[in-house]
Write a protein that holds these residues in place. Structure first.
Motif, mmCIF file in Angstrom:
data_model
loop_
_atom_site.group_PDB
_atom_site.id
_atom_site.type_symbol
_atom_site.label_atom_id
_atom_site.label_comp_id
_atom_site.label_asym_id
_atom_site.label_seq_id
_atom_site.Cartn_x
_atom_site.Cartn_y
_atom_site.Cartn_z
ATOM 1 N N CYS A 89 0.912 -55.609 -24.038
ATOM 2 C CA CYS A 89 2.107 -54.787 -24.253
ATOM 3 C C CYS A 89 1.719 -53.316 -24.364
ATOM 4 C CB CYS A 89 2.861 -55.297 -25.474
ATOM 5 S SG CYS A 89 4.501 -54.565 -25.627
ATOM 6 N N ASP A 90 1.788 -52.747 -25.555
ATOM 7 C CA ASP A 90 1.544 -51.300 -25.658
ATOM 8 C C ASP A 90 0.331 -50.950 -26.503
ATOM 9 O OD1 ASP A 90 2.809 -52.135 -27.947
ATOM 10 O OD2 ASP A 90 4.148 -50.421 -28.112
ATOM 11 N N GLU A 91 -0.611 -51.884 -26.658
ATOM 12 C CA GLU A 91 -1.872 -51.569 -27.318
ATOM 13 C C GLU A 91 -3.014 -51.924 -26.383
ATOM 14 O OE1 GLU A 91 0.250 -52.963 -30.024
ATOM 15 O OE2 GLU A 91 0.331 -50.971 -30.946
ATOM 16 N N THR A 92 -3.930 -50.962 -26.180
ATOM 17 C CA THR A 92 -5.135 -51.260 -25.397
ATOM 18 C C THR A 92 -6.204 -51.592 -26.425
ATOM 19 O OG1 THR A 92 -4.439 -49.446 -23.968
ATOM 20 C CG2 THR A 92 -6.598 -50.412 -23.520
ATOM 21 N N ALA A 93 -6.689 -52.851 -26.395
ATOM 22 C CA ALA A 93 -7.579 -53.279 -27.476
ATOM 23 C C ALA A 93 -8.777 -54.058 -26.967
ATOM 24 C CB ALA A 93 -6.785 -54.135 -28.470
ATOM 25 N N ALA A 94 -9.918 -53.839 -27.623
ATOM 26 C CA ALA A 94 -11.132 -54.616 -27.329
ATOM 27 C C ALA A 94 -11.856 -54.843 -28.649
ATOM 28 C CB ALA A 94 -12.025 -53.878 -26.355
ATOM 29 N N SER A 95 -12.508 -56.005 -28.728
ATOM 30 C CA SER A 95 -13.154 -56.374 -29.983
ATOM 31 C C SER A 95 -14.342 -57.270 -29.678
ATOM 32 C CB SER A 95 -12.114 -57.129 -30.826
ATOM 33 O OG SER A 95 -12.690 -57.698 -31.962
ATOM 34 N N VAL A 96 -15.356 -57.209 -30.531
ATOM 35 C CA VAL A 96 -16.466 -58.157 -30.393
ATOM 36 C C VAL A 96 -16.442 -59.053 -31.633
ATOM 37 C CG1 VAL A 96 -18.951 -58.477 -30.130
ATOM 38 C CG2 VAL A 96 -17.826 -56.508 -29.044
ATOM 39 N N ILE A 97 -16.364 -60.365 -31.380
ATOM 40 C CA ILE A 97 -16.201 -61.354 -32.455
ATOM 41 C C ILE A 97 -17.311 -62.399 -32.364
ATOM 42 C CG2 ILE A 97 -14.670 -63.202 -33.310
ATOM 43 C CD1 ILE A 97 -13.449 -60.564 -33.783
ATOM 44 N N MET A 98 -17.948 -62.657 -33.492
ATOM 45 C CA MET A 98 -19.009 -63.665 -33.494
ATOM 46 C C MET A 98 -18.503 -64.960 -34.131
ATOM 47 S SD MET A 98 -22.791 -63.387 -35.157
ATOM 48 C CE MET A 98 -23.522 -62.157 -34.112
ATOM 49 N N ASN A 99 -18.729 -66.054 -33.461
ATOM 50 C CA ASN A 99 -18.376 -67.391 -33.954
ATOM 51 C C ASN A 99 -16.925 -67.522 -34.423
ATOM 52 O OD1 ASN A 99 -21.018 -68.107 -33.415
ATOM 53 N ND2 ASN A 99 -21.700 -67.490 -35.452
ATOM 54 N N GLY A 100 -16.045 -66.807 -33.738
ATOM 55 C CA GLY A 100 -14.609 -66.970 -33.966
ATOM 56 C C GLY A 100 -14.042 -66.287 -35.182
ATOM 57 N N SER A 101 -14.894 -65.649 -36.010
ATOM 58 C CA SER A 101 -14.318 -65.024 -37.204
ATOM 59 C C SER A 101 -15.030 -63.758 -37.669
ATOM 60 C CB SER A 101 -14.278 -66.029 -38.359
ATOM 61 O OG SER A 101 -15.564 -66.434 -38.680
ATOM 62 N N LYS A 102 -16.269 -63.567 -37.269
ATOM 63 C CA LYS A 102 -16.985 -62.379 -37.772
ATOM 64 C C LYS A 102 -16.694 -61.195 -36.848
ATOM 65 C CE LYS A 102 -21.336 -60.816 -39.531
ATOM 66 N NZ LYS A 102 -22.758 -60.798 -39.323
ATOM 67 N N ILE A 103 -16.026 -60.185 -37.414
ATOM 68 C CA ILE A 103 -15.612 -59.035 -36.595
ATOM 69 C C ILE A 103 -16.741 -58.014 -36.515
ATOM 70 C CG2 ILE A 103 -13.882 -57.184 -36.359
ATOM 71 C CD1 ILE A 103 -12.098 -58.971 -38.243
ATOM 72 N N LEU A 104 -17.323 -57.865 -35.325
ATOM 73 C CA LEU A 104 -18.394 -56.875 -35.159
ATOM 74 C C LEU A 104 -17.809 -55.519 -34.767
ATOM 75 C CD1 LEU A 104 -21.195 -58.972 -33.387
ATOM 76 C CD2 LEU A 104 -20.669 -58.745 -35.809
ATOM 77 N N SER A 105 -16.660 -55.563 -34.096
ATOM 78 C CA SER A 105 -15.945 -54.314 -33.806
ATOM 79 C C SER A 105 -14.499 -54.648 -33.477
ATOM 80 C CB SER A 105 -16.592 -53.571 -32.627
ATOM 81 O OG SER A 105 -16.447 -54.328 -31.445
ATOM 82 N N ASN A 106 -13.631 -53.660 -33.658
ATOM 83 C CA ASN A 106 -12.206 -53.885 -33.388
ATOM 84 C C ASN A 106 -11.567 -52.538 -33.039
ATOM 85 O OD1 ASN A 106 -9.715 -55.336 -33.343
ATOM 86 N ND2 ASN A 106 -9.229 -54.442 -35.333
ATOM 87 N N VAL A 107 -11.355 -52.305 -31.753
ATOM 88 C CA VAL A 107 -10.819 -51.017 -31.308
ATOM 89 C C VAL A 107 -9.394 -51.233 -30.787
ATOM 90 C CG1 VAL A 107 -11.164 -49.061 -29.736
ATOM 91 C CG2 VAL A 107 -13.156 -50.315 -30.622
ATOM 92 N N VAL A 108 -8.451 -50.467 -31.308
ATOM 93 C CA VAL A 108 -7.052 -50.565 -30.848
ATOM 94 C C VAL A 108 -6.550 -49.152 -30.558
ATOM 95 C CG1 VAL A 108 -4.701 -51.343 -31.374
ATOM 96 C CG2 VAL A 108 -6.654 -52.562 -32.362
ATOM 97 N N VAL A 109 -6.144 -48.921 -29.313
ATOM 98 C CA VAL A 109 -5.531 -47.631 -28.980
ATOM 99 C C VAL A 109 -4.047 -47.884 -28.745
ATOM 100 C CG1 VAL A 109 -5.408 -45.768 -27.280
ATOM 101 C CG2 VAL A 109 -7.628 -46.608 -28.054
ATOM 102 N N SER A 110 -3.227 -47.302 -29.621
ATOM 103 C CA SER A 110 -1.783 -47.552 -29.532
ATOM 104 C C SER A 110 -1.110 -46.517 -28.638
ATOM 105 C CB SER A 110 -1.188 -47.487 -30.941
ATOM 106 O OG SER A 110 0.205 -47.515 -30.828
ATOM 107 N N GLN A 111 -0.112 -46.982 -27.893
ATOM 108 C CA GLN A 111 0.642 -46.073 -27.015
ATOM 109 C C GLN A 111 1.987 -45.698 -27.645
ATOM 110 O OE1 GLN A 111 1.341 -48.304 -23.456
ATOM 111 N NE2 GLN A 111 -0.818 -48.685 -23.045
ATOM 112 N N ILE A 112 2.190 -46.093 -28.898
ATOM 113 C CA ILE A 112 3.522 -45.969 -29.506
ATOM 114 C C ILE A 112 4.099 -44.556 -29.360
ATOM 115 C CG2 ILE A 112 4.726 -45.898 -31.751
ATOM 116 C CD1 ILE A 112 3.371 -48.529 -32.438
ATOM 117 N N GLU A 113 3.272 -43.543 -29.599
ATOM 118 C CA GLU A 113 3.766 -42.157 -29.536
ATOM 119 C C GLU A 113 4.410 -41.869 -28.183
ATOM 120 O OE1 GLU A 113 4.351 -39.946 -31.808
ATOM 121 O OE2 GLU A 113 3.657 -41.470 -33.232
#
Ligand code: KG4
Ligand code: ZN
Length: 340
Positions: free
Chosen positions: A14-38
């Motif tokens: 939809c209106d968020e460009t997002a990428a994330s690196v996740i280990m074993n389904g729950s450990k968040i190594l990174s979480n980037v979200v760029v919102s287009q809301i503006e």
């Protein structure tokens, strides 16, 4: 010891460009979200073509940032996951093409993920899911009660017959001149208002787990028009509180009826509207009283993000549900077809 499963997940439905690196389904190594809301605000909603263009501009940097934050190289990854649908087709295709290219260049398996499965699995970022469970999915495009007997098994037991609940929040917000997306603004106003209007509670007393919010939306709009014609000033805080009270009554009543009928003790509230403070507090206290194990993701994981896609992808990888480079976006996918 078995090897860690490290997934780069991408979400652009939809209106968020997002990428994330996740280990074993729950450990968040990174979480980037760029919102287009503006950018969409001035149109009062998401403009699909504008969304696609923003995704194109942002996607490469978002993926690079996710790897950088995780301090990983592509060679450290096990797989790449991406939202296949449902969503805006042009927007989905940007994420899918980025994921396919990344998977091809780095010779990695590709995991297609259902967006709503992602919303449900956001709960796993906090603690493992327990089954059987019922998930109330409340987002901008979806309102569903889903029964899960195990991982990646989805049975829709109720759904909206018209508007999604987030859509109703956004439309009502618009008629009281609040910016897009309206949900968080209604939430805020409602905190200083009272349920004075007693708007209808659609299908609340009917023997069904389906929902209907269009009658509520029309009732709010009609009330505002009537007051305007008569020159009566309405208290927007009370409108917000009354609308939110109606939504909360219906969502809690249907959900607890479903938990009882299916004899289920585990509940997940998922999707952007799960960020609503009244819903969160009502479900929390009702679940306490009724001994239900409640999981509501942290606020930032309720709205669209890629960590949730990585959380769901972990189970799809385990079940060897992979895609090849012919993967295409789908603006609608029935989640029941997505059971593996
Ligand atoms: O899950 P989401 O980010 O995107 C979709 O997949 O649709 O949900 C967005 C929706 C919007 O309609 C927004 O107004 C609503 O979630 N929302 C809220 C709140 N925060 C976001 N609705 C009510 N209260 C909130 N606090
Ligand atoms: Zn979503």
């Amino acid at each position: 010891m078995s090897k860690d499963i490290t997934i780069l997940a991408i979400e652009t439905s939809c209106d968020e460009t997002a990428a994330s690196v996740i280990m074993n389904g729950s450990k968040i190594l990174s979480n980037v979200v760029v919102s287009q809301i503006e950018s969409h605000k001035r149109f009062g909603g998401v403009v699909p073509e504008v969304a696609s263009r923003h995704h194109v501009e942002a996607i490469t940097q978002v993926i690079e940032q996710a790897l950088k934050d995780a301090e990983l190289e592509p060679s450290d990854l096990t797989a790449v996951a991406v939202t296949e649908g449902p969503g805006l087709i042009g927007a989905l295709l940007i994420g899918i093409n980025a994921a396919k290219t990344f998977a091809f260049v780095h010779d990695l398996p590709l995991i297609p993920v259902h967006h709503i499965a992602g919303h449900i699995y956001a709960a796993q970022l906090e603690k493992p899911l327990e089954f059987p469970l019922i998930s109330l999915v409340v987002s901008g495009g979806h309102t569903e009660l889903i029964y899960m007997k195990d991982h990646m098994s989805f049975e829709i037991i109720g759904e909206t017959r018209d508007d999604a609940v987030g859509e109703a929040f956004d439309k009502v917000a618009r008629v009281i001149d609040l910016p897009y997306p309206g949900g968080p603004h209604i939430d805020k106003l409602a905190q200083s208002g009272k349920d004075t209007f007693n708007f209808p509670r659609g299908l609340m007393k009917e023997e069904t787990f389906d929902f209907s919010f269009s009658g509520l939306k029309s009732a709010v709009i009609n009330k505002l028009h009537n007051c305007k014609q008569k020159g009566i000033e309405v208290n927007k805080n009370d409108v917000a509180a009354s609308f939110q009270a109606s939504v909360s009554d219906v969502l809690t009543a249907k959900t607890f009826a479903a938990l009882e009928k299916y004899d289920v003790k585990n509940l997940i509230i998922a999707g952007g509207v799960a960020g609503n403070s009244e819903l969160r507090s009502r479900f929390t206290s009702m679940c306490n009283d009724k001994n239900i194990n409640l999981q509501i993701p942290e606020l930032k994981f309720c709205t669209d993000n890629a960590a949730m896609i990585g959380a769901a992808a972990y189970h799809l990888y385990e079940k060897n549900h992979l895609a090849d480079l012919t993967l295409n976006g789908r603006n609608f996918i029935d989640i029941e077809e997505y059971a593996f």
